[in-house]
Design an enzyme around this catalytic site. Structure first.
Site, short mmCIF file in Angstrom:
data_model
loop_
_atom_site.label_atom_id
_atom_site.label_comp_id
_atom_site.label_asym_id
_atom_site.label_seq_id
_atom_site.Cartn_x
_atom_site.Cartn_y
_atom_site.Cartn_z
N SER A 129 56.76 -55.00 7.56
CA SER A 129 56.20 -56.09 8.37
C SER A 129 55.04 -55.63 9.23
O SER A 129 55.19 -54.71 10.03
CB SER A 129 57.26 -56.65 9.33
OG SER A 129 58.31 -57.20 8.63
N HIS A 155 53.97 -60.48 5.18
CA HIS A 155 54.12 -59.75 3.92
C HIS A 155 53.26 -60.44 2.87
O HIS A 155 53.42 -61.63 2.62
CB HIS A 155 55.58 -59.77 3.45
CG HIS A 155 56.49 -58.96 4.30
ND1 HIS A 155 56.89 -57.70 3.96
CD2 HIS A 155 57.08 -59.23 5.47
CE1 HIS A 155 57.69 -57.23 4.89
NE2 HIS A 155 57.83 -58.14 5.83
N HIS A 178 63.35 -58.55 0.58
CA HIS A 178 64.47 -58.33 1.51
C HIS A 178 65.74 -58.98 0.98
O HIS A 178 65.70 -60.06 0.38
CB HIS A 178 64.15 -58.93 2.88
CG HIS A 178 62.95 -58.35 3.55
ND1 HIS A 178 61.69 -58.85 3.35
CD2 HIS A 178 62.82 -57.32 4.42
CE1 HIS A 178 60.83 -58.13 4.06
NE2 HIS A 178 61.49 -57.20 4.70
N TYR A 230 67.88 -60.44 2.80
CA TYR A 230 68.12 -61.71 3.49
C TYR A 230 67.36 -62.89 2.88
O TYR A 230 67.63 -64.04 3.18
CB TYR A 230 67.79 -61.61 5.00
CG TYR A 230 66.34 -61.31 5.33
CD1 TYR A 230 65.33 -62.26 5.17
CD2 TYR A 230 65.98 -60.06 5.83
CE1 TYR A 230 64.02 -61.98 5.47
CE2 TYR A 230 64.67 -59.77 6.14
CZ TYR A 230 63.70 -60.73 5.96
OH TYR A 230 62.39 -60.44 6.25
N GLU A 231 66.38 -62.58 2.01
CA GLU A 231 65.67 -63.67 1.34
C GLU A 231 66.52 -64.28 0.23
O GLU A 231 66.16 -65.32 -0.32
CB GLU A 231 64.35 -63.14 0.75
CG GLU A 231 63.34 -62.72 1.80
CD GLU A 231 62.09 -62.11 1.16
OE1 GLU A 231 61.19 -62.86 0.78
OE2 GLU A 231 62.03 -60.86 1.05
N ALA A 233 59.29 -52.10 10.26
CA ALA A 233 59.37 -52.40 11.69
C ALA A 233 60.84 -52.40 12.05
O ALA A 233 61.66 -52.88 11.26
CB ALA A 233 58.74 -53.75 11.98
N MET A 246 66.06 -54.50 8.81
CA MET A 246 66.66 -55.31 7.75
C MET A 246 66.16 -54.91 6.35
O MET A 246 66.10 -55.74 5.46
CB MET A 246 66.33 -56.79 7.99
CG MET A 246 66.69 -57.30 9.38
SD MET A 246 66.13 -58.98 9.63
CE MET A 246 66.39 -59.18 11.41
N SER A 247 65.80 -53.65 6.19
CA SER A 247 65.24 -53.24 4.89
C SER A 247 65.54 -51.76 4.64
O SER A 247 66.49 -51.21 5.19
CB SER A 247 63.73 -53.47 4.90
OG SER A 247 63.10 -52.60 5.83
N ASN A 261 60.10 -53.34 18.90
CA ASN A 261 60.74 -53.98 20.07
C ASN A 261 61.98 -53.16 20.40
O ASN A 261 62.46 -52.40 19.56
CB ASN A 261 61.18 -55.41 19.70
CG ASN A 261 62.08 -55.42 18.48
OD1 ASN A 261 61.62 -55.35 17.33
ND2 ASN A 261 63.39 -55.49 18.71
N HIS A 267 59.98 -62.73 15.88
CA HIS A 267 59.22 -62.09 14.80
C HIS A 267 57.76 -61.90 15.23
O HIS A 267 57.11 -60.93 14.84
CB HIS A 267 59.32 -62.95 13.53
CG HIS A 267 58.66 -62.34 12.33
ND1 HIS A 267 59.05 -61.11 11.81
CD2 HIS A 267 57.66 -62.77 11.54
CE1 HIS A 267 58.30 -60.83 10.76
NE2 HIS A 267 57.45 -61.82 10.57
#
Ligand code: HPA
Length: 273
Positions: free
Chosen positions: A29, A60, A82, A84-85, A112, A210-211, A234, A246
């Site tokens: 990201s 992306h 990802h 989550y997609e 990230a 998340m990756s 963050n 995001h």
């Protein structure tokens, strides 16, 4: 996903290029800008490649960029897939299989991530020394094709020790202060609760995202050595008294752009073969 599909995708890419990439780059990201530094680039949209999924997240781009960077022939993913997609783990990691087929021996994975370690600050870069698969799934589940890797792959050096050392030496040469630590892979798409972040800290995590974990598992299975870099975009939930967005993630990655670019380029330039 099977070897035939991997070969078809690789063949399609090979027809469009005139090089043999030995280094793969997966750009997370807000970090896709690195692909813009690639010389004599050939760009291939994921939608054109047989059996490739499509990327859906903002920040992306969804394309491969192949060319030269710091004298190396590279293949970069500008945007990744990802879990989550809604893709399964085999789809998420399909591009890593294709990279292997194209001759990639070294993979730089970037992302990230939220800082769990309270000594970190947003904008820090973290060399990933190890990971925790907290996704409750594995891309290696199912029948194993021994041509692609062993049934029970070793993960004791998921992130290559020599490359970690190389990353730290490269940072020193640039006078760049980098953190190092353990990346926890969560499924997302929700950010963590404060309680979850405290749990992950107790478990030994320094950053959460998340990756990365699925791709690194497949790279290890395939015998590709891995170097991982997190951009701490963050502080993870509950550490500072503010909600996560995001937009903040993308904003911070934009701020560290120059450090990130310089760091990756220095590592490539001096990469031990
Ligand atoms: N949590 C999970 N994934 C992330 C975060 C986070 O705080 N920041 C960027 N990706």
């Amino acid at each position: 996903m099977n070897l035939t599909q991997v070969k078809e995708a690789a063949q399609f890419i090979q027809q469009n290029i005139n090089l043999e990439p030995s280094v793969g780059l997966i750009l997370g990201s807000g970090l896709g800008v690195l692909a813009e530094e690639i010389q004599n680039p050939t760009t291939i949209s994921y939608t054109d490649i047989p059996h490739f999924p499509e990327s859906t997240v903002s920040g992306h781009k969804g394309q491969l960029v192949l060319g030269e960077l710091e004298g190396r022939q590279v293949i970069a993913m500008q945007g990744r897939f990802h879990y989550y997609e809604g893709y399964d783990m085999k789809q998420v990691t399909f591009p890593v299989r294709v990279m292997k087929e194209l001759g990639v021996e070294t993979l730089f994975v970037t992302n990230a991530a939220g800082g769990i370690n309270e000594s970190f600050q947003p904008g820090n870069l973290m060399v990933i020394t190890d990971h925790i698969n907290n996704m409750g799934d594995s891309p290696l589940i199912g029948s194993n094709d021994n041509e692609m890797g062993p049934r029970f792959p070793d993960m004791s050096e998921a992130y290559d020790r020599d490359l970690i050392k190389h990353a730290k030496q490269s940072a020193d040469r640039l006078d760049l202060k980098v953190q190092e630590g353990v990346y926890v892979g969560n499924t997302g798409p929700a950010y963590e609760t404060g309680a979850e972040v405290r749990m992950l800290r107790t478990l030994g995590g320094d950053a959460v995202g998340m990756s990365t974990v699925p791709e690194v598992m497949v790279a290890n299975h395939a015998g590709i050595r891995v170097l991982g870099i997190s951009c701490i975009s963050n502080m993870a939930a509950g550490i500072l008294d503010q909600p996560l967005t995001h937009d903040e993630v993308i904003e911070t990655t934009a701020q560290v752009r120059e450090d990130f670019l310089g760091f990756v380029k220095e590592m490539l330039k001096t990469l031990p073969v």
